[in-house]
Design a protein around this motif. Structure first.
Motif, short mmCIF file in Angstrom:
data_model
loop_
_atom_site.label_atom_id
_atom_site.label_comp_id
_atom_site.label_asym_id
_atom_site.label_seq_id
_atom_site.Cartn_x
_atom_site.Cartn_y
_atom_site.Cartn_z
N THR A 123 0.85 -1.20 0.00
CA THR A 123 0.00 0.00 0.00
C THR A 123 0.88 1.24 0.00
OG1 THR A 123 -0.08 0.22 2.40
CG2 THR A 123 -1.69 -1.26 1.37
N GLU A 125 0.92 3.63 2.11
CA GLU A 125 1.41 3.86 3.47
C GLU A 125 2.60 2.97 3.77
OE1 GLU A 125 -1.70 3.51 2.66
OE2 GLU A 125 -2.85 5.20 3.47
N GLU A 283 3.66 16.59 4.03
CA GLU A 283 2.39 16.58 4.76
C GLU A 283 1.36 15.73 4.03
OE1 GLU A 283 -0.45 19.87 6.94
OE2 GLU A 283 0.37 20.36 4.97
N PHE A 284 0.76 14.82 4.76
CA PHE A 284 -0.29 13.97 4.18
C PHE A 284 -1.64 14.37 4.76
CE2 PHE A 284 3.55 11.49 3.80
CZ PHE A 284 3.46 10.93 2.54
N LYS A 285 -2.63 14.53 3.90
CA LYS A 285 -3.97 14.90 4.35
C LYS A 285 -4.93 13.74 4.12
CE LYS A 285 -3.41 19.87 3.48
NZ LYS A 285 -3.41 20.25 4.89
N ARG A 286 -5.91 13.59 5.01
CA ARG A 286 -6.94 12.57 4.85
C ARG A 286 -8.31 13.24 4.78
NH1 ARG A 286 -5.31 7.39 5.62
NH2 ARG A 286 -3.30 7.04 6.65
N LEU A 287 -9.23 12.50 4.27
CA LEU A 287 -10.60 13.01 4.18
C LEU A 287 -11.16 13.25 5.57
CD1 LEU A 287 -12.91 13.44 2.03
CD2 LEU A 287 -13.73 11.18 2.73
N ASP A 288 -11.81 14.39 5.76
CA ASP A 288 -12.44 14.72 7.04
C ASP A 288 -13.89 14.23 6.99
OD1 ASP A 288 -13.51 15.78 9.32
OD2 ASP A 288 -12.80 17.82 8.98
N GLU A 289 -14.12 13.07 7.60
CA GLU A 289 -15.47 12.49 7.57
C GLU A 289 -16.49 13.38 8.27
OE1 GLU A 289 -16.41 10.06 5.90
OE2 GLU A 289 -14.64 8.86 5.42
#
Length: 295
Positions: A123, A125, A283-289
């Motif tokens: 993956t 990550e 910087e890694f961003k993730r979806l803000d549920e």
């Protein structure tokens, strides 16, 4: 890796010198030769040659006679007598010395699986984590190499800087005045455990080349000095390692003696920012549920 190893077989060389020959052998275009990393700091070719040299050195196929230079070893020449179809990381992992280095702190014999897996298996990550582990291992190795290239005085000052960065000794000046001036047999210095000096820690420092180890007699002599001084805490720092007998002895005595090997020393330097600086931050961003929730 194979072209670089063959260049090393001709005599002492360096990455900048090897670039043109490797590029020609691989048939790289001018665009490919000058293509830069996303950071813009290096060409892709130079970066890959640097890592190839580093990996081949860790595998014992190349050696560094002096800073920035490389040459082939007897083990490297043996590989060239019957070179593998593809000399890559997967091949190097069959060499015990490289496997031990490459798996790092993960401890598992399968620790290299992620970094050798195909992109479809690993993956994103896992790929990022594996790359970070490899970079940290290379950094620690380079730190140790540079420490050994400098003087004993530099090593003493490094320990001062590290102990102060870790919160010992109060000010850097206070720590420097105490460390290296004890004059007691078996003890190189003493440093306050806290700013007020309510307790003291005695320090012993030994520079040894990697592959060597500090044995029980040296640790026992240090402990004997602590007993003579009425001290109960000590730190023994070396650029090498400690034998199993030395580690076992230190774990069973009433005095609190911490053994810091070269590997652990460089880990602490990285952790506390001594001799290193941040080169790049990703910087890694993730979806803000929560943002998309309509409840």
């Amino acid at each position: 890796m194979l072209p670089l190893l063959e260049i090393g077989a001709k005599g002492e060389s360096s990455v900048p010198i090897a670039e043109a020959e490797v590029a020609a052998r691989l048939g790289l275009s001018e665009e490919e030769r000058t293509k830069r990393l996303p950071s813009g700091k290096q060409t892709v070719l130079h970066n890959r040659l640097h890592w190839a040299k580093f990996y081949l050195t860790k595998a014992g196929l190349l050696t560094s006679p002096k800073r920035g230079r490389f040459a082939i070893t007897d083990s490297g020449r043996q590989v060239l007598t019957a070179p593998p179809p593809k000399l890559d990381t997967k091949y190097l992992l069959t060499i015990p010395a490289f496997h031990e280095f490459y798996r790092g702190d993960q401890g598992s014999s399968d620790a290299s699986a992620v970094t050798t897996a195909e992109p479809a298996v690993a993956t994103p990550e896992e790929i990022v984590d594996a790359a970070h582990n490899a970079f940290q291992a290379a950094l620690r190795d380079e730190l140790l190499e540079r420490i050994l290239q400098n003087s004993p005085g530099f090593f003493e000052q490094l320990i001062v800087d590290l102990l102060v960065a870790m919160g010992y000794g109060g000010s850097r000046l206070n720590a420097a005045e105490q460390l290296g001036k004890s004059g007691d047999g078996g003890v190189d210095g003493v440093i306050n455990e806290d700013v007020l000096g309510l307790d003291r820690v005695y320090v012993q420092a030994k520079r040894h080349a990697p592959g060597n180890s500090i044995g029980r007699p040296e640790v026992q002599a240090f402990v004997g000095s602590l007993v003579g001084l009425g001290a109960s805490k000590g730190v023994f720092v070396t650029t090498a390692g400690f034998s199993a007998q030395a580690i076992d002895f230190a774990s069973r005595i009433p005095q609190r003696v911490i053994l810091i090997s070269g590997k652990r020393l460089t880990e602490l330097m990285v952790e506390h920012g001594v001799g290193v600086r941040t080169s790049r931050t990703v910087e890694f961003k993730r979806l803000d549920e929560d943002f998309f929730s309509e409840e």
